[in-house]
Design a protein around this motif. Structure first.
Motif, PDB file in Angstrom:
ATOM      1  N   ASP A   1       1.814 -17.552  12.052  1.00 23.86           N
ATOM      2  CA  ASP A   1       0.772 -18.175  11.229  1.00 23.86           C
ATOM      3  C   ASP A   1      -0.543 -18.337  11.994  1.00 23.86           C
ATOM      4  OD1 ASP A   1       2.242 -18.507   8.896  1.00 23.86           O
ATOM      5  OD2 ASP A   1       3.215 -20.307   9.674  1.00 23.86           O
TER       6      ASP A   1
ATOM      7  N   PRO B   1      -1.395 -10.900   4.740  1.00 25.42           N
ATOM      8  CA  PRO B   1      -0.432 -11.868   4.202  1.00 25.42           C
ATOM      9  C   PRO B   1       0.584 -12.225   5.283  1.00 25.42           C
ATOM     10  CG  PRO B   1       0.138  -9.655   3.496  1.00 25.42           C
ATOM     11  CD  PRO B   1      -1.110  -9.521   4.311  1.00 25.42           C
TER      12      PRO B   1
ATOM     13  N   VAL C   1     -10.501 -15.775  -0.445  1.00 20.88           N
ATOM     14  CA  VAL C   1      -9.343 -15.587   0.423  1.00 20.88           C
ATOM     15  C   VAL C   1      -8.336 -16.689   0.091  1.00 20.88           C
ATOM     16  CG1 VAL C   1      -8.514 -15.487   2.803  1.00 20.88           C
ATOM     17  CG2 VAL C   1     -10.772 -14.569   2.247  1.00 20.88           C
ATOM     18  N   GLU C   2      -7.149 -16.258  -0.270  1.00 22.84           N
ATOM     19  CA  GLU C   2      -6.091 -17.188  -0.669  1.00 22.84           C
ATOM     20  C   GLU C   2      -6.600 -18.220  -1.672  1.00 22.84           C
ATOM     21  OE1 GLU C   2      -4.281 -18.624   2.904  1.00 22.84           O
ATOM     22  OE2 GLU C   2      -3.520 -16.647   3.415  1.00 22.84           O
TER      23      GLU C   2
END
Ligand SMILES: CC(C)(COP(=O)(O)OP(=O)(O)OC[C@H]1O[C@@H](n2cnc3c(N)ncnc32)[C@H](O)[C@@H]1OP(=O)(O)O)[C@@H](O)C(=O)NCCC(=O)NCCS
Length: 216
Positions: free
Chosen positions: A38, A47, A191-192
């Protein structure tokens, strides 16, 4: 038809402490060691991938030539075993792998070189490093060699790095390489699910040459 590759990686490239080479499927464990984290992908447009998905992604990153707009070469950053955790320059012994992985060179990150325009002699660079090996100048050493590749062998006129402005480690690396901040684009994409800014850094061939002449 004649070979029209503008750049072909045929052999590993040595720097002072590292070796840069194209990746192979056998590098999966090392690549998953950083690409699956992460904290590594936080500012990347990647992703979160499982090991199988990293394997699939890796299989699409084995190209060795740049011949057309949009072509991408990924160079793995290989660390000699002598620097891998055991030596004073390496990570602390606590970070060293428990098995005999130190006996072989390890891929500690990778660099991406994209041929964005042949006509306009433009290229883009990107970088990723396993956190265990950050803060040692390895990314700068490897990226510097890739910029030389882009200017001297690919014949680029301008090389660009695009990043999330919150990514201060990447911004510092750009500055360390002599790249200038050319623009900060506000809410340039989603983004996201959230609006994100984009910083563009770049360096020209003349600037790179002048910098190297000073260093030399
Ligand atoms: C961006 C990234 C590659 C930078 O890695 P890095 O290790 O900080 O970069 P460098 O190789 O330039 O190392 C610089 C640091 O090493 C230190 N250093 C130690 N020994 C050194 C040496 N021999 N030579 C140069 N620097 C050295 C520097 O002082 C500097 O430390 P500081 O950050 O505390 O100021 C890394 O943070 C990363 O992989 N992030 C996640 C992925 C990512 O976001 N990629 C970019 C997407 S745009």
């Amino acid at each position: 038809m004649a070979d029209e590759a503008l750049l072909r990686i045929t052999a590993p490239i040595r720097t002072e402490r590292l070796v840069l080479r194209t990746l192979t499927p056998e590098d999966l464990d090392d690549v998953f060691g950083y690409a699956g984290r992460d904290d590594v992908i936080r500012y990347l447009p990647w992703p979160k991938r499982t090991r199988d998905e990293v394997a699939e992604h890796l299989a699409r990153r084995l190209n060795t030539t740049l011949a057309a707009d949009g072509d991408v070469i990924v160079l793995g950053i290989e660390l000699p075993p002598s620097l891998d955790g055991a030596s004073p320059e390496g990570a602390s012994p606590d970070d060293a792998p428990a098995d005999d992985a130190c006996a072989r060179p390890r891929i500690i990150g990778d660099l991406t070189l994209v041929l964005t325009s042949i006509e306009h002699r433009q290229a883009t660079v990107g970088w990723v490093l396993n956190p265990q090996f950050q803060g040692k100048g390895y990314a700068a050493e490897a990226a510097s060699r890739v910029l030389t590749l882009a200017f001297d062998e690919l014949g680029s006129h301008r090389v660009v790095a695009e990043l999330d402005p919150r990514n201060t480690a990447s911004a510092s690396l750009c500055t360390r390489l002599g790249m200038r901040l050319e623009g900060h684009f506000v809410h340039s994409g989603i983004v996201e699910g959230e609006w994100a800014d984009l910083a563009v850094y770049a360096i020209l061939d003349v600037e790179w040459n002048a910098r190297n002449a000073l260093d030399g």
